[in-house]
Scaffold this motif. Sequence first.
Motif, PDB file in Angstrom:
ATOM      1  N   ARG A 138       0.826  -1.213   0.000  1.00  0.00           N
ATOM      2  CA  ARG A 138       0.000   0.000   0.000  1.00  0.00           C
ATOM      3  C   ARG A 138       0.856   1.256   0.000  1.00  0.00           C
ATOM      4  N   ALA A 139       1.925   1.244   0.772  1.00  0.00           N
ATOM      5  CA  ALA A 139       2.807   2.413   0.821  1.00  0.00           C
ATOM      6  C   ALA A 139       3.391   2.692  -0.559  1.00  0.00           C
ATOM      7  N   LEU A 140       3.812   1.642  -1.243  1.00  0.00           N
ATOM      8  CA  LEU A 140       4.387   1.822  -2.582  1.00  0.00           C
ATOM      9  C   LEU A 140       3.333   2.279  -3.582  1.00  0.00           C
ATOM     10  N   LEU A 141       2.138   1.727  -3.484  1.00  0.00           N
ATOM     11  CA  LEU A 141       1.071   2.125  -4.405  1.00  0.00           C
ATOM     12  C   LEU A 141       0.673   3.585  -4.200  1.00  0.00           C
ATOM     13  N   LEU A 142       0.681   4.049  -2.959  1.00  0.00           N
ATOM     14  CA  LEU A 142       0.361   5.449  -2.688  1.00  0.00           C
ATOM     15  C   LEU A 142       1.396   6.376  -3.319  1.00  0.00           C
ATOM     16  N   ILE A 143       2.666   6.033  -3.160  1.00  0.00           N
ATOM     17  CA  ILE A 143       3.713   6.867  -3.755  1.00  0.00           C
ATOM     18  C   ILE A 143       3.616   6.811  -5.279  1.00  0.00           C
ATOM     19  N   GLY A 144       3.386   5.607  -5.818  1.00  0.00           N
ATOM     20  CA  GLY A 144       3.266   5.463  -7.261  1.00  0.00           C
ATOM     21  C   GLY A 144       2.100   6.240  -7.832  1.00  0.00           C
ATOM     22  N   ALA A 145       1.069   6.423  -7.029  1.00  0.00           N
ATOM     23  CA  ALA A 145      -0.109   7.177  -7.480  1.00  0.00           C
ATOM     24  C   ALA A 145       0.051   8.681  -7.280  1.00  0.00           C
ATOM     25  N   GLY A 146       1.210   9.097  -6.767  1.00  0.00           N
ATOM     26  CA  GLY A 146       1.441  10.529  -6.566  1.00  0.00           C
ATOM     27  C   GLY A 146       0.933  11.059  -5.252  1.00  0.00           C
ATOM     28  N   ARG A 147       0.454  10.188  -4.376  1.00  0.00           N
ATOM     29  CA  ARG A 147      -0.053  10.617  -3.066  1.00  0.00           C
ATOM     30  C   ARG A 147       1.112  10.555  -2.069  1.00  0.00           C
ATOM     31  N   LEU A 148       2.073  11.466  -2.285  1.00  0.00           N
ATOM     32  CA  LEU A 148       3.353  11.375  -1.576  1.00  0.00           C
ATOM     33  C   LEU A 148       3.241  11.487  -0.054  1.00  0.00           C
ATOM     34  N   PRO A 149       2.518  12.499   0.493  1.00  0.00           N
ATOM     35  CA  PRO A 149       2.471  12.580   1.960  1.00  0.00           C
ATOM     36  C   PRO A 149       1.927  11.300   2.598  1.00  0.00           C
ATOM     37  N   ALA A 199      20.277   3.405  -7.845  1.00  0.00           N
ATOM     38  CA  ALA A 199      20.607   2.443  -8.902  1.00  0.00           C
ATOM     39  C   ALA A 199      19.356   1.869  -9.548  1.00  0.00           C
ATOM     40  N   ASP A 200      18.274   1.760  -8.774  1.00  0.00           N
ATOM     41  CA  ASP A 200      17.063   1.112  -9.285  1.00  0.00           C
ATOM     42  C   ASP A 200      15.876   2.070  -9.316  1.00  0.00           C
ATOM     43  N   ALA A 201      16.166   3.362  -9.395  1.00  0.00           N
ATOM     44  CA  ALA A 201      15.100   4.365  -9.370  1.00  0.00           C
ATOM     45  C   ALA A 201      14.182   4.233 -10.585  1.00  0.00           C
ATOM     46  N   THR A 202      12.894   4.393 -10.344  1.00  0.00           N
ATOM     47  CA  THR A 202      11.896   4.374 -11.417  1.00  0.00           C
ATOM     48  C   THR A 202      10.700   5.185 -10.964  1.00  0.00           C
ATOM     49  N   ALA A 203      10.050   5.852 -11.897  1.00  0.00           N
ATOM     50  CA  ALA A 203       8.909   6.687 -11.536  1.00  0.00           C
ATOM     51  C   ALA A 203       7.594   5.931 -11.612  1.00  0.00           C
ATOM     52  N   ARG A 204       7.597   4.768 -12.286  1.00  0.00           N
ATOM     53  CA  ARG A 204       6.336   4.071 -12.541  1.00  0.00           C
ATOM     54  C   ARG A 204       6.380   2.652 -11.971  1.00  0.00           C
ATOM     55  N   PRO A 205       5.563   2.359 -10.967  1.00  0.00           N
ATOM     56  CA  PRO A 205       5.572   1.025 -10.358  1.00  0.00           C
ATOM     57  C   PRO A 205       4.770   0.011 -11.179  1.00  0.00           C
TER      58      PRO A 205
END
Length: 499
Positions: A138-149, A199-205
């Motif tokens: 869930r934490a990763l999906l929130l960040i991936g959706a742009g809901r950073l806070p 090294a493994d940065a990506t903007a899209r999960p």
Amino acid sequence: MSAYLRARVAEDSGQGTEAVAAYTRALADAPANPVVAIRAYREGLAAGDAALVRHAATALAAAGVAPDDAALWPLVDAARANDPAAVERALPALDNGRLRILLPALRAWIAAARGQDGLAIEAPKDDAVARRLVNETRALLLIGAGRLPEGIAATQALGGTIPSGAQLAAAELLIGGGHDEAAATLLGRRPGQLAAARADATARPTLAFGVSRLLLRLADDLGGDRPSSLGLSFARAALDADPGYARARLILAEQLALADDPDRALAQLALVPADGPLGATAAGRRINLLDAQDRAADALAAARIRAEAGDAVAVDRARYADLLVAADRPADAIPFYAALTKDADASKNWATWLRYGAALDQAGQWKDARRVLRRAVDLGPQEPSALNYLGYAMIEHGEDLPDATRMLERAHALAADDASIADSLGWAYHRIGQTPRGLPLLERAAADAPANAEIAEHLGDAYWSLGRRYEARYAWAAAAVTAEPPATARLATKQESGL
């Protein structure tokens, strides 16, 4: 049978390419033989031969004896293709073994890949591990959706003093989205962790991202100092799902090394880009692995390259200096240890000064060594190894024996079970004329460390001084078993003529 036997011989001889070819032939000849299939499966996993792994897994499933991890391969193939329908078709095979804990988190990733609400997926209330994996997802999906806070708060809520695999994955997404400062804060500004995330940065999960991070998180949990066939499978599967995942390659190399497969571990480390964020980490692990394999010359050459590199850090210099000392080149190590004492962090560490002082002492520079070792004791007044080294060195150099003895008494009080410290104190008592007081310490040290030639020689000297000649010669003979020149010649003279 002929192909199978050739495969076994090649495997036992470390001939990986030949073993894979022979197992492939053996499996084609005997597709229904589960003994052939399981050996082929494990060899394929170690070698990274995707075709052999999948062929053997299919054969094992047909025989009804497939291990739990055999269900991973359809999953990772579908994830790599970013095919949510295929990932869903792979889930039932996970539902009858240890891997069912993955199901809720995988369903969340499938929902997100379809544009649905993956955050609504719940884990069984009675399954703490599955619930933890869902919370991380869930934490990763929130960040991936742009809901950073919300995503950052959810990631921080995972806790832990050292960033977990999920927190590293969150940092990968943050850096990939241009939020480097948020990633640095999340990881506590640890340089190594930030390098791994970069090294493994990506903007899209994608599904490949989600599945690979989920599986490597489990491989991390199975890490340690013992081999794990499941840990190896998780690491290999994480890399299969996302072939560019550099951290997965590092963890896979660790698992291969634990499985006593150093050549394949080294091959994996060589595939980590040397000029990438994890290049220095991979180089360090390669050096450690070479050293553990008694390839001292190779380890030393690789360590020198890192220590002299423009981006070298304290750990690179310390590693090279330690290897130089181990190679009986303490004088060459001194400049590197000296450089460490000027490093802002390393200079505050008593161990830095202890290693520097030991190198100076072994290089015959006792006056400088004594000053440096005093600094080590000042920084670590309750560190028995620092007290022991300085105290014993002073005894050997015949300097201020009462002070040296007091130092060794403090070390022994702090580490009463340490055989080397007990020997040092016993030897100090002998040197100041209190041999009866030191003898029990020397006897106990010799009993606790029977292969230590120096301790046995000290015990023999103490026995001789007390008139116990037979026991002295017996102790010296025991010391001679493991001693190295020039101690062997000295012990031979003692056995023949005494002191």
